[in-house]
Design a protein around this motif. Structure first.
Motif, PDB file in Angstrom:
ATOM      1  N   VAL A  87      -9.561   1.459 -14.799  1.00  0.00           N
ATOM      2  CA  VAL A  87      -7.936   1.382 -14.576  1.00  0.00           C
ATOM      3  C   VAL A  87      -7.165   0.842 -16.047  1.00  0.00           C
ATOM      4  CG1 VAL A  87      -5.775   0.724 -13.634  1.00  0.00           C
ATOM      5  CG2 VAL A  87      -7.798   1.273 -12.222  1.00  0.00           C
ATOM      6  N   ILE A 118     -10.953   7.510 -15.769  1.00  0.00           N
ATOM      7  CA  ILE A 118     -10.127   6.148 -16.120  1.00  0.00           C
ATOM      8  C   ILE A 118      -8.427   6.579 -15.896  1.00  0.00           C
ATOM      9  CG2 ILE A 118      -8.989   5.517 -18.113  1.00  0.00           C
ATOM     10  CD1 ILE A 118     -12.054   5.754 -19.392  1.00  0.00           C
ATOM     11  N   LEU A 119      -8.146   5.460 -15.384  1.00  0.00           N
ATOM     12  CA  LEU A 119      -6.682   5.886 -14.963  1.00  0.00           C
ATOM     13  C   LEU A 119      -5.879   4.896 -15.578  1.00  0.00           C
ATOM     14  CD1 LEU A 119      -4.201   6.676 -13.007  1.00  0.00           C
ATOM     15  CD2 LEU A 119      -4.881   5.186 -11.375  1.00  0.00           C
ATOM     16  N   ARG A 157      -6.924  10.759 -16.446  1.00  0.00           N
ATOM     17  CA  ARG A 157      -5.675  10.478 -15.328  1.00  0.00           C
ATOM     18  C   ARG A 157      -4.365   9.409 -16.120  1.00  0.00           C
ATOM     19  NH1 ARG A 157      -5.306  14.303 -11.980  1.00  0.00           N
ATOM     20  NH2 ARG A 157      -3.490  14.054 -11.309  1.00  0.00           N
ATOM     21  N   GLU A 217      -3.202   9.145  -8.231  1.00  0.00           N
ATOM     22  CA  GLU A 217      -4.006   9.584  -8.824  1.00  0.00           C
ATOM     23  C   GLU A 217      -5.449   9.006  -9.216  1.00  0.00           C
ATOM     24  OE1 GLU A 217      -3.103  11.023 -11.149  1.00  0.00           O
ATOM     25  OE2 GLU A 217      -1.161  10.797 -10.400  1.00  0.00           O
ATOM     26  N   LEU A 218      -5.896   7.794  -7.920  1.00  0.00           N
ATOM     27  CA  LEU A 218      -7.486   6.671  -8.046  1.00  0.00           C
ATOM     28  C   LEU A 218      -8.140   8.125  -7.081  1.00  0.00           C
ATOM     29  CD1 LEU A 218      -6.964   2.997  -7.377  1.00  0.00           C
ATOM     30  CD2 LEU A 218      -8.071   4.539  -9.331  1.00  0.00           C
ATOM     31  N   LEU A 257      -9.203  11.518  -9.082  1.00  0.00           N
ATOM     32  CA  LEU A 257      -9.955  10.606  -9.503  1.00  0.00           C
ATOM     33  C   LEU A 257     -11.355  10.459  -9.399  1.00  0.00           C
ATOM     34  CD1 LEU A 257      -9.276   8.039 -12.070  1.00  0.00           C
ATOM     35  CD2 LEU A 257      -9.853  10.179 -12.621  1.00  0.00           C
TER      36      LEU A 257
END
Lengths: 258, 258
Positions: free
Chosen positions: A160, A183-184, A200, B207-208, B211
């Motif tokens: 992150v 990857i966030l 994202r 979001e996580l 992923l």
DNA sequence: TCTTGTGAAGGGGTTCACAGCC
DNA sequence: GGCTGTGAACCCCTTCACAAGA
């Protein structure tokens, strides 16, 4: 919004639409709430309402996972919770690193849903040596020099990024080089990554700007409400084709750097 | 992902696709960077690369705004910045309130792109009386009791919710009742709002989880890489139809409260 | 009877490819 | 020659409506 992944035709069957994947967490959350209230079964109608979607969409979504419901009855809550968790890969703990311990990074580190099951914070990282060792959410901040070691030692595959925009691409490159494949990104930049890496992004100012667009629209409609369909597309549309650049250097609005 | 708005057929022409609107901020950011470097013109190819999209999409997007380019040359940077800003409604300052001054709320208040032109923080609000008066990002925290007055006095139409999930709906209701018509929700809950109110949500755990889904997929492919297309869809798919609930009460995974 | 699961229709968005204009 | 603007094809997602099944 994600990227990378070659998404080959998926040797038959395994193809869950991206739009569906994005909604599974929503269903899971609603189901978890029902589970905590010990509700045994739920209909597509009820669950859809709780998740904020319509029931046809929900049923179609679930149909990609398999036939997990019972006609005339509904879905078994516990069973669905399990199936969706498994599908999302939450039956294992994903170690994540958060890079950039500013306000936002600290906020995320303290965010409950983060540290809860499914994800585990492997390390908090910052480039500022003064922060090193300080505790945030009970974890010591590690210096950026250690990034590669941390990723490799903990088999981290999800990173992150909460650094300033200027540092994001370099951090991203280092994470990827060390083995991170998802990857966030919270930094307001477009990240470039090799194939096979998913990115994202969460972008505050973009969200606000989209709201502003609709908000402006509403204000405009209010005015034209009375007139509406009486006046033609007005001369307001002076621009277009011919004239060009009505005030290109003059009345420029102040635009956000974001 | 937005909601509400009746979106009537738009008395001709005014119809910019939602997907395009969502990309305009991206283009604007890239253009602003070019503007700062005093680049006078840019081709769709270059700008698309900077924004992380392909050039055909970008040209199509711009075509909804009008014919702002010059064939054989490209787009005038300053002019486009102006047009997009105007389209997004950034030529005026939108007052916003942030409700919930926890870690996240404080992070947003301190976020530069927020306070920059286009948006102005009208007030920071929290329900905790102990926080009242404390300065965050140079602004005093106001108590939740004042919410309605603040919204009305400042003509606030955009609200940001950074409260815990449990408080979000009530805060939302009060904001809407006081006149807010656009909400950016960071709390992990589905908000219910009347027609005409837009809600956008930013959800970290969703979001996580998305992923994680793709990450799991990658790991699985690695294994089947060698075998691939030799073995058929394996018996792994034991579940489906008949058996049902293989361990519904036993090996339940720990699921996030999200 | 009630609710799921799903073909089929419909709508949007993306991509292609080229005509139009500099 | 170069680049924009855009019809048309394509693809994905949503919605409808009903057959299938408890």
């Amino acid at each position: 919004m994600a990227t990378g992944r070659t998404h080959r035709p998926a040797t038959r069957s395994r193809g869950i639409p991206e739009a569906t994947v994005a909604r599974l967490p929503l269903y899971l959350r609603a189901l978890t709430a029902l589970s905590e209230r010990s509700v045994p079964t739920v209909s597509s109608e009820e669950l859809a309402a709780a998740a904020g979607v319509n029931s046809a969409k929900l049923r179609k979504d679930f149909s990609y996972l398999g036939s997990y419901g019972t006609r005339g009855v509904g879905y078994d809550v516990e069973y669905l919770v399990y199936q969706i968790s498994r599908e999302l890969g939450l039956t294992q703990d994903w170690p994540v690193v958060i890079v950039g311990m500013g306000n936002l990074g600290a906020a995320l580190a303290n965010y409950g849903g983060f540290a809860s099951r499914g994800f585990r914070i492997a390390a908090l990282i910052d480039a500022d040596a003064h922060l090193a060792g300080r505790l945030i959410a009970g974890l010591p901040v590690r210096h950026a020099d250690e990034l590669e070691d941390i990723v490799e030692d903990n088999q981290v595959s999800i990173g992150v990024i909460t650094t300033p925009a200027g540092a994001a691409q370099e951090v991203c490159d280092r994470l990827v080089a060390a083995g991170v494949t998802s990857i966030l990104n919270f930094a307001p930049t477009v990240l470039t990554v090799p194939d096979g890496v998913d990115v994202r992004k969460v972008d505050l100012s973009i969200e606000l700007q989209i709201l502003a667009f609709h908000e402006q629209r509403k204000a405009g409609e209010e005015l034209s409400e009375a007139v509406d369909s009486v006046t033609p597309p007005v001369a307001a549309k002076t621009v277009r084709g011919g004239i060009k650049r009505p005030g290109s250097d003059g009345d420029l609005p102040a635009v956000m750097p974001a």
